[in-house]
Design an enzyme around this catalytic site. Structure first.
Site, PDB file in Angstrom:
ATOM      1  N   THR A   1       3.148  24.430  57.714  1.00 23.05           N
ATOM      2  CA  THR A   1       3.724  23.112  57.426  1.00 23.05           C
ATOM      3  C   THR A   1       5.161  22.991  57.928  1.00 23.05           C
ATOM      4  O   THR A   1       5.887  24.001  58.004  1.00 23.05           O
ATOM      5  CB  THR A   1       3.697  22.854  55.900  1.00 23.05           C
ATOM      6  OG1 THR A   1       4.561  21.758  55.588  1.00 23.05           O
ATOM      7  CG2 THR A   1       4.203  24.047  55.106  1.00 23.05           C
TER       8      THR A   1
ATOM      9  N   TYR B   1       6.652  25.713  47.526  1.00 28.45           N
ATOM     10  CA  TYR B   1       5.500  25.454  48.409  1.00 28.45           C
ATOM     11  C   TYR B   1       5.828  25.906  49.842  1.00 28.45           C
ATOM     12  O   TYR B   1       5.074  26.660  50.475  1.00 28.45           O
ATOM     13  CB  TYR B   1       5.140  23.967  48.366  1.00 28.45           C
ATOM     14  CG  TYR B   1       4.226  23.542  49.496  1.00 28.45           C
ATOM     15  CD1 TYR B   1       2.929  24.049  49.592  1.00 28.45           C
ATOM     16  CD2 TYR B   1       4.666  22.653  50.483  1.00 28.45           C
ATOM     17  CE1 TYR B   1       2.097  23.674  50.652  1.00 28.45           C
ATOM     18  CE2 TYR B   1       3.837  22.272  51.529  1.00 28.45           C
ATOM     19  CZ  TYR B   1       2.562  22.784  51.612  1.00 28.45           C
ATOM     20  OH  TYR B   1       1.741  22.422  52.651  1.00 28.45           O
TER      21      TYR B   1
HETATM   22  N1  NAD Z   1      -1.681  16.956  53.941  1.00 27.07           N
HETATM   23  C1  NAD Z   1      -0.591  17.230  54.644  1.00 27.07           C
HETATM   24  O1  NAD Z   1       0.162  16.328  55.032  1.00 27.07           O
HETATM   25  C2  NAD Z   1      -0.254  18.658  54.988  1.00 27.07           C
HETATM   26  C3  NAD Z   1       0.943  18.902  55.704  1.00 27.07           C
HETATM   27  C4  NAD Z   1       1.245  20.211  56.046  1.00 27.07           C
HETATM   28  C5  NAD Z   1       0.409  21.249  55.690  1.00 27.07           C
HETATM   29  N2  NAD Z   1      -0.724  20.989  54.971  1.00 27.07           N
HETATM   30  C6  NAD Z   1      -1.602  22.126  54.613  1.00 27.07           C
HETATM   31  O2  NAD Z   1      -2.899  21.835  55.078  1.00 27.07           O
HETATM   32  C7  NAD Z   1      -3.878  22.397  54.207  1.00 27.07           C
HETATM   33  C8  NAD Z   1      -4.854  21.325  53.798  1.00 27.07           C
HETATM   34  O3  NAD Z   1      -4.141  20.259  53.174  1.00 27.07           O
HETATM   35  P1  NAD Z   1      -4.903  19.044  52.500  1.00 27.07           P
HETATM   36  O4  NAD Z   1      -3.967  17.911  52.475  1.00 27.07           O
HETATM   37  O5  NAD Z   1      -6.239  18.896  53.120  1.00 27.07           O
HETATM   38  O6  NAD Z   1      -5.041  19.611  51.022  1.00 27.07           O
HETATM   39  P2  NAD Z   1      -6.252  19.442  49.984  1.00 27.07           P
HETATM   40  O7  NAD Z   1      -5.694  19.771  48.640  1.00 27.07           O
HETATM   41  O8  NAD Z   1      -6.925  18.143  50.171  1.00 27.07           O
HETATM   42  O9  NAD Z   1      -7.244  20.603  50.433  1.00 27.07           O
HETATM   43  C9  NAD Z   1      -7.064  21.945  50.069  1.00 27.07           C
HETATM   44  C10 NAD Z   1      -8.407  22.482  49.617  1.00 27.07           C
HETATM   45  O10 NAD Z   1      -8.258  23.866  49.309  1.00 27.07           O
HETATM   46  C11 NAD Z   1      -8.954  24.144  48.104  1.00 27.07           C
HETATM   47  N3  NAD Z   1      -8.308  25.330  47.523  1.00 27.07           N
HETATM   48  C12 NAD Z   1      -7.022  25.454  47.108  1.00 27.07           C
HETATM   49  N4  NAD Z   1      -6.790  26.719  46.713  1.00 27.07           N
HETATM   50  C13 NAD Z   1      -7.957  27.408  46.882  1.00 27.07           C
HETATM   51  C14 NAD Z   1      -8.347  28.750  46.676  1.00 27.07           C
HETATM   52  N5  NAD Z   1      -7.501  29.672  46.195  1.00 27.07           N
HETATM   53  N6  NAD Z   1      -9.613  29.122  46.972  1.00 27.07           N
HETATM   54  C15 NAD Z   1     -10.501  28.215  47.471  1.00 27.07           C
HETATM   55  N7  NAD Z   1     -10.183  26.914  47.686  1.00 27.07           N
HETATM   56  C16 NAD Z   1      -8.920  26.519  47.394  1.00 27.07           C
HETATM   57  C17 NAD Z   1      -8.838  22.882  47.271  1.00 27.07           C
HETATM   58  O11 NAD Z   1      -9.865  22.756  46.314  1.00 27.07           O
HETATM   59  C18 NAD Z   1      -8.927  21.790  48.350  1.00 27.07           C
HETATM   60  O12 NAD Z   1     -10.247  21.381  48.562  1.00 27.07           O
HETATM   61  C19 NAD Z   1      -3.101  23.026  53.068  1.00 27.07           C
HETATM   62  O13 NAD Z   1      -2.970  24.402  53.350  1.00 27.07           O
HETATM   63  C20 NAD Z   1      -1.746  22.330  53.126  1.00 27.07           C
HETATM   64  O14 NAD Z   1      -0.731  23.160  52.629  1.00 27.07           O
HETATM   65  C21 NAD Z   1      -1.069  19.725  54.615  1.00 27.07           C
END
Ligand code: NAD
Length: 326
Positions: A117, A141
């Site tokens: 991120t 985070y």
């Molecule tokens: N959404 C954004 O703008 C953004 C920006 C930068 C980075 N990210 C990263 O991208 C990734 C996906 O983001 P997102 O927005 O789709 O998040 P999200 O919360 O929609 O998806 C994350 C998924 O991971 C699952 N999860 C979490 N911990 C877990 C574990 N220990 N074991 C199994 N499953 C687990 C959750 O149930 C969820 O379905 C994340 O790693 C987040 O940090 C997202």
């Protein structure tokens, strides 16, 4: 051989799963559903409900499906929550991530694509932000993601792990079948649209006294579909023996919060009442990616990451799914 997608029932992961399948890849999803939705996945996608930190489960999946590579989306990703409950973030995002890596390594799975991120940069020392910029997060985070980057770098050097860590800027937008449904929702675009739908009386704007042309903070939005595409390119890059890399995924264009609201008013044709609140601690003035490396190294060419397209796609999905995935 199949790809293990962790967090594949989440927002970005579910779009990536669809895209991988469209490209003819076999996919197995591991998600504990604490933040994801089973209905964000097609029924015929092999799915395991469990944690990435469950060593035995990961070992069984890898063995049974002869996993070739892993795309690791699973994480907790609320900045505010991470400030209040840092232990939860380091346990889930770092400790469990290390267990996952160990299980993959034992089974000889060497290719790994990681969701990092722009929060790893903290307050950037230059705009646009290149991969060489200093990384000093402003919240747990961001630190949890930076810690995983360091783990990957060390494992790459010591154990021959081949990885690409993709540093996303602000993911937004929707595809025809998948969209953003978080509870609570902290991201700007879905909250703007919730206000347009009247689900929120007012949209909170955190700070209008930043040193920007309209006083609101500036962010770089990238369409979830373009993000998903980059993971497929990263996988191909690793298959062609590409080096371990840290790569920004952003559009390279910044929009202020006020511009997002005004564009959303045009796209939705609805009024979006706002309320100005004080700045949130640690929120940088401007986060805009230098996205050249993704183009050069991966051949990534984001085609949907302009603000009107992002908003139109997300608006269409929200209207079709007024209760999200429920
Ligand atoms: N959404 C954004 O703008 C953004 C920006 C930068 C980075 N990210 C990263 O991208 C990734 C996906 O983001 P997102 O927005 O789709 O998040 P999200 O919360 O929609 O998806 C994350 C998924 O991971 C699952 N999860 C979490 N911990 C877990 C574990 N220990 N074991 C199994 N499953 C687990 C959750 O149930 C969820 O379905 C994340 O790693 C987040 O940090 C997202």
């Amino acid at each position: 051989m199949p790809i293990l997608v962790t967090g594949g029932a989440g927002y970005i992961g579910s779009v990536a799963v669809d895209k991988l399948r469209e490209k003819g890849e076999e996919v197995v999803v591991l998600d504990d559903l604490r933040r994801g939705h089973r209905s964000a996945l097609r029924e015929d996608v092999p799915f395991y409900q469990g944690c990435v930190g469950d060593r035995a489960l990961v070992a069984n999946i890898v063995e049974e499906h002869k996993i070739e590579a892993c795309i690791h989306f699973a994480a907790l990703a609320y900045v505010d929550e991470s400030v209040l409950e840092p232990a939860k973030y380091f346990e889930n995002n770092v400790a469990q991530g290390i267990v996952l890596l160990e299980a993959l390594q034992r089974a000889g799975v060497r290719r790994f694509v990681f969701s990092s991120t722009c929060a790893t940069y903290g307050q950037p020392d230059q705009i646009p932000i290149s991969e060489m910029c200093r990384q000093w997060p402003t919240n747990p985070y961001g630190w949890s993601k930076l810690a995983m980057e360091r783990v990957l770098d060390s494992y790459g050097r010591a154990y021959g792990l081949k990885f690409v860590a993709l540093r996303y800027f602000n993911a937004a937008g929707a595809t025809e079948h998948r969209g953003e449904h978080h509870e609570p929702e902290t991201h700007l675009v879905p909250n703007v649209l919730a206000a347009a739908l009247g689900e929120k009386a007012e949209l909170s704007v955190f700070g209008n006294d930043y040193p920007t042309p309209d006083g609101t903070a500036i962010r770089d939005f990238v369409h979830v579909s373009d993000l998903a595409e980059a993971h497929i390119l990263a996988l191909d890059y690793l298959r062609l023996r590409g080096d371990c890399s840290f790569i920004n995924l952003g559009s390279g264009t910044g929009y202020s919060v006020q511009e997002v609201i005004e564009t959303a008013r045009k796209v939705t044709g609805r009024p979006i009442p706002t309320r100005i609140e004080k700045r949130r601690e640690g929120d940088p003035t401007e986060l805009v990616a230098d996205a050249k490396k993704a183009r050069v190294v991966l051949g990534w060419n984001p085609s949907l990451s302009d603000l009107p397209t992002i908003l139109r796609s997300q608006w269409a999905w929200r209207r079709k799914h007024p209760r999200g995935y429920d």
